[in-house]
Scaffold this active site. Structure first.
Site, PDB file in Angstrom:
ATOM      1  N   GLY A 124      81.064  26.084  56.835  1.00 29.12           N
ATOM      2  CA  GLY A 124      81.021  26.981  55.789  1.00 29.12           C
ATOM      3  C   GLY A 124      80.847  28.332  56.455  1.00 29.12           C
ATOM      4  O   GLY A 124      80.378  28.427  57.640  1.00 29.12           O
ATOM      5  N   ASP A 167      88.626  23.873  61.338  1.00 25.06           N
ATOM      6  CA  ASP A 167      87.932  25.116  60.567  1.00 25.06           C
ATOM      7  C   ASP A 167      88.254  26.511  61.344  1.00 25.06           C
ATOM      8  O   ASP A 167      87.819  27.405  60.421  1.00 25.06           O
ATOM      9  CB  ASP A 167      86.383  24.840  60.509  1.00 25.06           C
ATOM     10  CG  ASP A 167      85.922  24.835  61.833  1.00 25.06           C
ATOM     11  OD1 ASP A 167      86.357  23.679  62.667  1.00 25.06           O
ATOM     12  OD2 ASP A 167      84.936  25.573  62.124  1.00 25.06           O
TER      13      ASP A 167
HETATM   14  P1  AMP Z   1      82.681  28.964  65.215  1.00 24.01           P
HETATM   15  O1  AMP Z   1      82.394  28.064  66.337  1.00 24.01           O
HETATM   16  O2  AMP Z   1      82.281  30.235  65.252  1.00 24.01           O
HETATM   17  O3  AMP Z   1      83.966  28.632  64.552  1.00 24.01           O
HETATM   18  O4  AMP Z   1      81.453  28.525  64.079  1.00 24.01           O
HETATM   19  C1  AMP Z   1      81.381  27.141  63.696  1.00 24.01           C
HETATM   20  C2  AMP Z   1      80.431  27.191  62.517  1.00 24.01           C
HETATM   21  O5  AMP Z   1      79.223  27.429  62.857  1.00 24.01           O
HETATM   22  C3  AMP Z   1      80.696  28.038  61.256  1.00 24.01           C
HETATM   23  O6  AMP Z   1      80.642  27.389  60.061  1.00 24.01           O
HETATM   24  C4  AMP Z   1      80.006  29.194  61.503  1.00 24.01           C
HETATM   25  O7  AMP Z   1      79.725  30.098  60.404  1.00 24.01           O
HETATM   26  C5  AMP Z   1      78.627  28.595  62.111  1.00 24.01           C
HETATM   27  N1  AMP Z   1      78.194  29.556  62.811  1.00 24.01           N
HETATM   28  C6  AMP Z   1      78.465  29.762  64.219  1.00 24.01           C
HETATM   29  N2  AMP Z   1      77.446  30.679  64.498  1.00 24.01           N
HETATM   30  C7  AMP Z   1      76.438  30.877  63.493  1.00 24.01           C
HETATM   31  C8  AMP Z   1      75.220  31.552  63.819  1.00 24.01           C
HETATM   32  N3  AMP Z   1      74.776  32.497  64.874  1.00 24.01           N
HETATM   33  N4  AMP Z   1      74.576  31.304  62.617  1.00 24.01           N
HETATM   34  C9  AMP Z   1      74.821  30.658  61.617  1.00 24.01           C
HETATM   35  N5  AMP Z   1      76.037  29.999  61.503  1.00 24.01           N
HETATM   36  C10 AMP Z   1      76.994  30.196  62.707  1.00 24.01           C
HETATM   37 MG    MG Z   2      84.757  29.087  62.925  1.00 22.46          MG
END
Ligand code: AMP
Ligand code: MG
Length: 475
Positions: free
Chosen positions: A89, A250
């Site tokens: 999410g 995702d």
């Molecule tokens: P990503 O690798 O950026 O696609 O992120 C994978 C998941 O981790 C997604 O659900 C992001 O919203 C969550 N996410 C990544 N970085 C953060 C953060 N600093 N704080 C909260 N959620 C994060």
């Molecule tokens: Mg992502």
């Protein structure tokens, strides 16, 4: 500014059942400051031409509200590095809503917005470094002709954000046709919410493909569009030397746009095994794995949709992935070589050049750009000379004039590319509030095929240190 407050969001996604999202506001920074505003994109979205971007900052930071927006964080799941993660999410993102533009609906989403119910152990923030990288990459991709999310505005703060080192928090507004990911459907399938799958399929059809019927046939047509656009998107990545870095399900848009850039990288020296993500130890998302990972992700989507689409047709659609991929790849490589007629071994001719470039560690962008200008780099050894002679023979079968050929090649082989070291230098300065390099880089990325004598420096292959920068997953 009245016009901003009354910005017309359509909130189509917010009209879905609450199982799809969490309605919420976001967490402002104490001292937000404007880093960059994308004027051209602003106009495309219908923002006032004379807009002072400073006026937009309080709306993006969350101090003022768009009256018509219904902000929310989305629920999804996904396969990360091949492993199933049942609950993901928007952990740091807020969907503001959809805008109706001349190019169809556009999502506006704030990235780096603070905690949401999906933040898990994260702080909900994004750092300036990764925000600038995403901003630059969206522009680079768009102007190369590769479908991609883009950024409207970037704001920075003094708020410390802790990654490998202490950095500064930033937010940006991401603009994409949709934020619906393969992982949205997987979430519903694997969390006993299958009754919501047709609701989401109908939403996608209604929003983006209203000509399709809302039936198994229509859903299968939609599946076909998703798979074909994914295959063609990844072919474009390969042709321009782009490595995404985190092709988790995702991070896959259902509308075939490049999305959720992580530690992406464009090739410098041609190296098909290039791994841009320093944390990807197994090389799952290495450059030359991207086409097959794209297909793997399509299988994951098919598994999520299997009870709602025609399975026999779905198998054929998946089988056609490879054909669509190679059709697109051959089309671009023919242009890269300046070929307008078709010979069956055109792609092999390109592959021979690529394996020579790999052996000789030749810069990918530089080599193709110079093929029509100054091919002397091929004369550094016998194999290069032999390839060039073969290429000349192939060109003899063409009917286009050399001038026309050069035009085709120069509009397909960019002069400027978003090199890792250039992004790194622009970021280092921007962190000290010096935006000169960032602005220059944006200038050439917005016109990647055009010569620019003033900024010729930015077309150069990287110095040795610039090839060795390690990009981690942290953002
Ligand atoms: P990503 O690798 O950026 O696609 O992120 C994978 C998941 O981790 C997604 O659900 C992001 O919203 C969550 N996410 C990544 N970085 C953060 C953060 N600093 N704080 C909260 N959620 C994060
Ligand atoms: Mg992502």
């Amino acid at each position: 500014m009245q016009e901003l407050e009354n910005f017309k969001f359509s909130n189509k996604f917010a009209g879905l059942p609450e199982d799809f999202f969490h309605r919420q506001n976001w967490t402002p920074f104490v001292n937000p400051k404007l880093i960059h505003f994308n004027k051209e994109l602003g106009e495309q979205l219908g923002l006032p031409k004379d807009l002072n971007p400073q006026d937009l900052v309080p709306y993006i930071n969350g101090n003022k509200t768009f009256k018509n927006s219904d902000p929310l964080s989305m629920t999804y799941a996904g396969h990360q590095f091949g492993s199933w993660v049942p609950q993901l999410g928007d952990g740091r993102g807020i969907l503001l809503g959809q805008l109706q533009t001349k190019d169809g609906l556009m999502d506006l989403h704030i990235k780096g917005a603070g905690k949401t119910p999906y933040s898990r152990f994260g702080d909900g923030r994004a750092v300036l470094r990764s925000t600038i990288r995403e901003y630059l990459c969206g522009e680079a991709m768009h102007h190369l002709g590769i479908p991609s999310s883009r950024s409207l505005i970037m704001i920075g703060s003094d708020e410390p954000v802790f990654r490998e080192t202490t950095e500064f928090g930033a937010m940006m507004v991401r603009v994409a046709k949709t934020h619906i990911r393969f992982g949205h459907f997987e979430y519903l399938k694997h969390n006993q919410k299958t009754e919501f799958i047709p609701i989401l399929l109908k939403h996608v059809i209604d929003s983006y493909f209203p000509e399709l019927p809302e039936s198994i046939d229509g859903y299968t047509d939609l599946f076909e569009i998703i798979i074909n656009s994914t295959a063609r998107l990844i072919a474009k990545w390969q042709a321009f030397g782009f490595a995404h870095g985190v092709m988790n399900t995702d991070n896959m848009s259902i509308l075939g746009e490049t999305f959720d850039f992580g530690p992406f990288g464009f090739l410098d020296d041609y190296d098909p095994g290039f791994i841009c993500n320093h944390s990807d130890h197994g090389g799952r998302y290495a450059f030359n794995n991207q086409p097959s990972i794209g297909l793997w992700n399509c299988h994951a989507l098919a598994a999520a949709l299997k009870d709602h689409i025609d399975i026999e047709r779905a198998k054929e659609i998946i089988n056609d992935y490879q054909k669509n991929f190679y059709d697109e790849l051959s089309t671009i490589f023919r242009k890269k070589l300046g070929l307008t007629t078709h010979e069956s071994d055109d792609l092999s001719l390109a592959e021979e050049l690529l394996s020579w470039m790999q052996k000789k560690k030749i810069d990918y962008t530089f080599a193709f750009r110079n093929l029509s200008k100054d091919p002397s780099f091929l004369y550094t050894d016998q194999a290069g000379k032999i390839w060039y002679e073969k290429y000349q023979k192939r060109l003899n079968k063409e009917t286009t004039s050399p001038i026309e050929r050069k035009r085709i090649m120069e509009s397909t082989n960019p002069k400027f590319i978003l090199r890792n070291y250039l992004a790194h230098e622009a970021i280092k300065d921007a962190e000290k509030s010096n935006f000169h390099k960032l602005n220059n880089l944006l200038e050439v990325l917005k016109n990647p095929f055009q010569e620019n004598s003033k900024l010729e420096e930015l077309a150069k292959p990287p110095p040795e240190w610039g090839k060795k920068l390690e990009i981690s997953c942290s953002s």
